[in-house]
Design an enzyme around this catalytic site. Structure first.
Site, PDB file in Angstrom:
ATOM      1  N   HIS B  79       0.859  -1.183   0.000  1.00 31.49           N
ATOM      2  CA  HIS B  79       0.000   0.000   0.000  1.00 31.49           C
ATOM      3  C   HIS B  79       0.895   1.232   0.000  1.00 31.49           C
ATOM      4  O   HIS B  79       1.589   1.490   0.980  1.00 31.49           O
ATOM      5  CB  HIS B  79      -0.913   0.003   1.226  1.00 31.49           C
ATOM      6  CG  HIS B  79      -1.903  -1.129   1.228  1.00 31.49           C
ATOM      7  ND1 HIS B  79      -3.113  -1.063   0.574  1.00 31.49           N
ATOM      8  CD2 HIS B  79      -1.834  -2.373   1.762  1.00 31.49           C
ATOM      9  CE1 HIS B  79      -3.767  -2.210   0.730  1.00 31.49           C
ATOM     10  NE2 HIS B  79      -3.011  -3.022   1.448  1.00 31.49           N
ATOM     11  N   LEU B  80       0.887   1.948  -1.112  1.00 31.86           N
ATOM     12  CA  LEU B  80       1.724   3.157  -1.203  1.00 31.86           C
ATOM     13  C   LEU B  80       0.938   4.420  -0.852  1.00 31.86           C
ATOM     14  O   LEU B  80       1.508   5.495  -0.719  1.00 31.86           O
ATOM     15  CB  LEU B  80       2.327   3.278  -2.605  1.00 31.86           C
ATOM     16  CG  LEU B  80       3.357   2.191  -2.956  1.00 31.86           C
ATOM     17  CD1 LEU B  80       3.880   2.384  -4.378  1.00 31.86           C
ATOM     18  CD2 LEU B  80       4.530   2.194  -1.970  1.00 31.86           C
ATOM     19  N   ARG B  81      -0.394   4.264  -0.712  1.00 35.33           N
ATOM     20  CA  ARG B  81      -1.269   5.331  -0.189  1.00 35.33           C
ATOM     21  C   ARG B  81      -1.441   6.543  -1.097  1.00 35.33           C
ATOM     22  O   ARG B  81      -2.300   7.379  -0.821  1.00 35.33           O
ATOM     23  CB  ARG B  81      -0.795   5.818   1.194  1.00 35.33           C
ATOM     24  CG  ARG B  81      -0.759   4.743   2.261  1.00 35.33           C
ATOM     25  CD  ARG B  81      -2.144   4.286   2.638  1.00 35.33           C
ATOM     26  NE  ARG B  81      -2.107   3.342   3.766  1.00 35.33           N
ATOM     27  CZ  ARG B  81      -2.793   2.219   3.818  1.00 35.33           C
ATOM     28  NH1 ARG B  81      -3.586   1.883   2.811  1.00 35.33           N
ATOM     29  NH2 ARG B  81      -2.709   1.418   4.851  1.00 35.33           N
ATOM     30  N   HIS B 251      -2.747 -12.554   1.432  1.00 30.24           N
ATOM     31  CA  HIS B 251      -2.502 -12.744   2.873  1.00 30.24           C
ATOM     32  C   HIS B 251      -3.265 -13.893   3.539  1.00 30.24           C
ATOM     33  O   HIS B 251      -4.120 -13.682   4.398  1.00 30.24           O
ATOM     34  CB  HIS B 251      -2.744 -11.454   3.662  1.00 30.24           C
ATOM     35  CG  HIS B 251      -3.936 -10.637   3.238  1.00 30.24           C
ATOM     36  ND1 HIS B 251      -5.192 -11.160   3.111  1.00 30.24           N
ATOM     37  CD2 HIS B 251      -4.031  -9.317   2.910  1.00 30.24           C
ATOM     38  CE1 HIS B 251      -6.023 -10.198   2.736  1.00 30.24           C
ATOM     39  NE2 HIS B 251      -5.335  -9.070   2.599  1.00 30.24           N
ATOM     40  N   ASN B 297      -5.496  -6.726   9.240  1.00 30.98           N
ATOM     41  CA  ASN B 297      -6.543  -7.512   8.594  1.00 30.98           C
ATOM     42  C   ASN B 297      -5.943  -8.281   7.419  1.00 30.98           C
ATOM     43  O   ASN B 297      -5.401  -7.659   6.525  1.00 30.98           O
ATOM     44  CB  ASN B 297      -7.658  -6.578   8.099  1.00 30.98           C
ATOM     45  CG  ASN B 297      -8.879  -7.343   7.651  1.00 30.98           C
ATOM     46  OD1 ASN B 297      -9.035  -8.519   7.995  1.00 30.98           O
ATOM     47  ND2 ASN B 297      -9.732  -6.715   6.879  1.00 30.98           N
ATOM     48  N   ASP B 324       2.068  -6.846   2.427  1.00 30.37           N
ATOM     49  CA  ASP B 324       0.885  -6.095   2.863  1.00 30.37           C
ATOM     50  C   ASP B 324       1.310  -4.864   3.669  1.00 30.37           C
ATOM     51  O   ASP B 324       0.676  -4.490   4.657  1.00 30.37           O
ATOM     52  CB  ASP B 324      -0.070  -6.971   3.679  1.00 30.37           C
ATOM     53  CG  ASP B 324      -1.467  -6.344   3.789  1.00 30.37           C
ATOM     54  OD1 ASP B 324      -1.695  -5.284   3.186  1.00 30.37           O
ATOM     55  OD2 ASP B 324      -2.321  -6.926   4.486  1.00 30.37           O
TER      56      ASP B 324
END
Lengths: 229, 449, 311
Positions: B79-81, B251, B297, B324
């Site tokens: 996740h690079l946001r 995941h 999660n 993740d």
């Protein structure tokens, strides 16, 4: 050296207390308590018996028969002494004397200096203390702070006609304007000494012990020779 | 031990782009757990030679002694946001963290704001990756518009864009509608795409806060049952088999999931799966004081699950490790457990955690690590130039890893903008010394170039 | 032990010390001066993120009887999106010099988070579906007063165990104190892995009642049936409610408890709630004594008096 000497052993609740050894057995020794082998007995059992008998008579004399007295012992050993005094007076007068216990833990002025501790019992006779002559009973009178706390505690429980103080040993070094009305024994001591009252009901034998304070600097020994946990 | 970089000709190592590099005496993992010591010559972005030969004239020399040479790591799940949450991470900061962790390619997840569900957004992310230049950035496209789970996004347009999207995922949300999932699996066959499913049955996990079990019962936190993951994986494996499509499971976190995957693979279903480093190491009893550093999660599971995941990764039931990496700003974790964000950063600790949980336990050798952290994820993502063996003629994407040092994790040293690591103060082995992206060092001596 | 967050953290001697202290302090309510000077100059903050007038008043009365200064801090509709975060609230309390913070919160574990940000003692007055340790202490206190002992007492806890902080604290504390706990509930309202708890589990109330010295009825929210925990209020009440007919199955000296607030007609019938077996009113009075004991033992001395005993 503790800043505030007080006169009696720290009160401890009846539930948290290690049970006393059976009467007549060897002197009880609780955890953290000082070794009394170096201690000198300044009063023995018969001395204590005589002192209490004398105090009982003085109370009757000074209170003109003690018809409205209530004896309130300060836990732990003051309660034992109050009960013994009540029994002595009853033997002389042939009628029961109301007695009880007055715990002063919540009124101490040194609460913040030590860990919170278990409470002793407060048990007043059924008729209470209003209008009565209350005789506070404790084992040792030292700084006077315990008695000060007891007066505060008593004030919250009712309004006695008058309050008097009976003490087994007065060791001096008062820090407050307080004096005893009845004294078993005046015992001049130095601040480097400890005074320990043992009673059969609590400790397995009757004695008043005088000892040198364990003088290890910074060890934090409390006034009665016990470690503050 | 420090690894110094010198040049034979005396030219400065940092100045310009060195065309030639000579890695002296690194250990290359081979079959059967063997490590072969060799010199690696890099020229024009490719591996020119792997031999005992000395450095060519003008080459920048890198001391590789004691280091393990691995193909550049590939992350399928990052996740690079950016766009949207640049306070947590940007493409630039996230790829710096990736390079520090030994990665030469990452797949940027689609749950940005706006969601990466159009050619425009995925091209923007791809371009930001190109500009930053720390590692390749391959955007993951959303499966459904806005990750809302109701209508397919324009998967073909994203596949045809400059970002060349092959991996599609609504990660963070499950494509729970069975029909929609079937259609997505079918549709991406046209361009050899894969649906990466976040397996979480939504009704079974309403309000879920942590793994459902003895710990959640005691802590009074709503449970996230293993069956909510396993039911979706089982369904999706059956769907993928039915329509003959590729399925990737994000995941994987439970022992039951490993069993289902093993069964599906034994039937020839085209399913691949990833496991995160944190699920290989951490368990749900860490939640006991409600520290949201451990909130993630799918949730941390039990020791039994951890053992099953390690075994599954070792035997190939689980194909790869994916981080993740989920950066969050401080305030998102400085709260009550129930209100805290889910996720952990992981790029900069991934290789060390795999080293600790898989190599030091004897479950994988270094060749196995190269397969699970580079070759397999590159194959799943259909990346032609990543995850290649360290052989002459191959692109010089590689990582030099020193397995010897051990140190406590200090989030202040992270290149990531966020600090939400679950490994604070934990001692981990190893250190990435150098990362090469097409022959160009992005990390040298453990520092970003 | 600086804080009281979980009843499971209390050793047997800690728990007995609290109950014994409460027993002494119970007298204060009967005196002419209902106040002790013990916590004079200390500040206790009631930090309530969830409405609970009963619990707040109980803590407030306890703190005031010990002469503490009491500040009530009610935070409405708490969530990170609205208003101040728990951490900022904690820093505010620090600035006010709170010696003790009594916290009620809808999120499980919030007191643990708070304890990281304040120096004073944190006392859990109910957090989400986690624990409510002072409720368990007052329940144990009430049982001991009524029945004279806790060891080997057979306590049956009935109802929504899954969502009950009272049940969690009671199971932990009663186990520590030597009682035998049986949980009775529909299986949907028991947590997964409840078999790891130190208690028995049963589904049938009628067979559990004759073997109970204490039956504790938990509040069941009617909304639970929307989430399919049980089909209807009527069916719940029929299978797990305590009415006069069921109460007759209890041994003669058995008592009926309820942590309140009650759903009369749901988990407990009015004639049961108002019967002499019911301790519901005493529980309220005992709550003040027990909370005084906790406040005194945590805040009264130079350091807390709990946590020193054997486990």
């Amino acid at each position: 050296m503790p800043a505030e000497p007080a006169e009696s052993a720290a009160p401890s609740g009846p539930w948290s207390q290690t049970p006393a050894p059976p009467s007549g057995g060897p002197p009880g020794r609780r955890e953290g308590e000082q070794d009394h082998t170096s201690a000198r007995a300044v009063l023995e059992g018969p001395d204590i018996r005589r002192a209490l008998t004398r105090i009982a008579h003085e109370i009757l004399e000074r209170t003109k028969g003690g018809t409205d007295i209530v004896l309130l012992g300060i836990p732990t050993r003051g309660v034992t002494l109050a009960e013994r005094l009540a029994r002595r007076i009853e033997e002389v007068e042939g009628r029961p004397v109301p007695w009880g216990s007055l715990d002063i833990t919540m009124y101490r002025d040194d609460l913040r200096l030590r860990p919170a501790r278990a409470l002793g019992r407060t048990e007043l006779p059924p008729d209470g203390v209003d209008g009565r002559l209350v005789v506070l009973v404790d084992d040792v009178l030292f700084s006077g702070r315990t008695v000060r706390a007891a007066l505060d505690a008593l004030g919250d429980l009712g309004r006695p006609r008058a309050v008097q103080l009976a003490i087994l040993v007065d060791r001096g070094h008062r820090q407050l304007p307080i004096r005893a009305d009845y004294v078993g024994k005046n015992l001049p001591t130095s601040l480097r000494e400890t005074v320990k009252v043992q009673l059969a009901e609590n400790d397995g034998r009757d004695a008043v012990l005088l000892d040198k304070r364990a003088d290890t600097p910074g060890a934090g020994r409390e006034r009665d020779g016990r470690d503050p946990r | 031990m420090t690894h110094t970089v010198t040049t034979e000709t005396g030219a400065a190592a940092g100045g310009g782009r060195p065309r030639r590099l000579h890695i002296a005496g690194a250990a290359l993992p081979g079959p059967g757990g063997a490590l072969r010591t060799a010199n690696i010559a890099v020229e024009d972005g490719r591996i020119a030679e792997v031999s005992d030969a000395g450095p060519a004239a003008g080459a920048v020399r890198v001391d590789g002694s004691g280091l393990i040479a691995l193909p550049g790591l590939v992350d399928l799940h990052t996740h690079l946001r950016e766009p949207g949450r640049e306070d947590a991470e940007t493409v630039a900061s996230g790829t710096r963290a990736a390079a520090r962790g030994g990665f030469t390619a990452v797949h940027a997840m689609a749950n940005t704001d706006p969601v990466a569900d159009t050619a425009g957004v995925v091209e923007q992310v791809w371009r930001l990756g190109q500009e930053a230049g720390h590692c390749d950035v391959w955007p993951v496209g959303a499966v459904t518009q806005g990750i809302a789970g109701s209508r397919l996004a324009e998967l073909g347009a994203m596949a045809d864009s400059k970002a060349r999207v092959r991996v599609f995922s609504d990660d963070g949300h499950c494509v729970s509608d069975a029909l929609l999932m079937r259609r997505a699996l079918e549709y991406v066959k046209a361009f050899d795409g894969v649906i990466a499913q976040h397996a979480q049955e939504p009704r079974l996990t309403e309000g879920a806060q942590m793994n459902e079990g003895a710990v959640s019962a005691r802590l009074g936190l709503a449970g996230w049952p293993a069956v909510a993951e396993e039911a979706i994986i089982a369904r999706d494996c059956l769907l993928a088999a039915h329509v003959g499509s590729r399925l990737h499971v994000c995941h994987v976190s439970t022992a039951g999931s490993v069993e289902i995957l093993r069964w599906a693979k034994s039937r020839g279903t085209q399913v691949t799966a990833e496991v995160t480093p944190h699920h290989l190491l951490l368990t749900d009893d860490l939640v006991q004081h409600y520290d949201p550093a451990y909130k993630v999660n799918p949730p941390l599971r039990t020791a039994e699950d951890v053992h099953a995941l390690r075994a599954g990764l070792a035997d190939g039931t689980i194909d790869c490790v994916a981080t993740d990496h989920a950066p969050h700003p401080v305030e998102a974790k400085e709260s009550e457990w129930s209100y805290a964000a889910m996720g952990m950063v992981g790029l900069e600790t991934a290789l060390s955690v795999v080293h600790l949980t898989m190599v030091e336990t004897g479950l994988l050798d270094w060749a196995g690590v190269a397969e699970r952290m580079s070759a397999a994820p590159a194959r799943i993502g259909r990346l032609a130039t990543q995850g290649r063996p360290l052989e002459p003629g191959e692109p010089a994407n590689l990582t030099l890893y020193d397995p010897a040092p051990r140190g406590r994790v200090d989030p202040r040293s992270f290149a990531s903008k966020s600090r939400n690591t679950p490994y604070l103060g934990i001692e981990l082995p190893g250190r990435v010394v150098a990362t090469l992206l097409r022959g160009r060092p992005t990390v040298l001596d453990g520092k970003l170039v | 032990m600086l804080h009281l967050i979980s009843a499971a953290d209390l050793s047997h001697s800690d728990a007995v010390l609290i109950l014994d202290t409460a027993e002494e302090l119970a007298q204060v309510g009967d005196r002419s001066v209902k106040k002790l000077p013990t916590l004079r100059g200390r500040t206790v903050v009631n930090l309530f993120f969830e409405d609970s007038t009963r619990t707040r008043i109980s803590f407030e009365a306890a703190a005031k009887r010990l002469s503490a200064d009491v500040l009530n801090f009610a935070v409405k509709g708490s969530s990170v999106s609205k208003g101040e975060s728990l951490k900022d609230t904690a820093l505010t309390l620090e600035a006010m010099g709170a010696d003790g913070v009594v916290i009620r919160h809808n999120a499980s574990g919030a007191p643990y988070r708070l304890a990281e940000w304040v120096r004073g003692s944190v006392i859990n007055a109910g957090d989400g579906t986690h624990e409510h340790p002072t409720q368990a202490l007052l329940d144990a206190f009430t049982m001991r007063r009524r029945l004279g002992r806790l060891a080997d007492l057979r306590v049956t806890i009935v109802g929504d165990v899954l969502h009950s902080r009272v049940a969690r604290s009671n199971v932990a504390l009663l186990h520590t104190l030597g009682a035998q706990v049986t949980l009775v509930a529909p299986p949907t309202l028991l947590p997964v892995a409840v078999e790891t708890w130190p208690c028995e589990v049963a589904y049938d109330l009628d067979s559990a009642l004759p073997k109970s010295d204490v039956v504790m009825m938990l509040r069941v929210q009617r909304e639970r049936m929307q989430a399919a925990y049980f089909p209807s209020a009527r069916e719940y009440s029929r299978r797990y409610g305590l009415d006069a007919e069921r109460m007759a199955r209890l041994p003669d000296d058995a008592i009926v408890m309820h942590p309140g607030p009650m759903n009369r007609g749901m988990e407990i019938a009015a004639e049961v709630a108002d019967s002499p077996r019911s301790t519901i009113v005493e529980q309220v009075a005992n709550g003040v004594s027990v909370r005084m004991a906790v406040l005194y033992l945590l805040l009264g001395g130079s350091e807390p008096a709990l946590g020193g005993g054997e486990r």
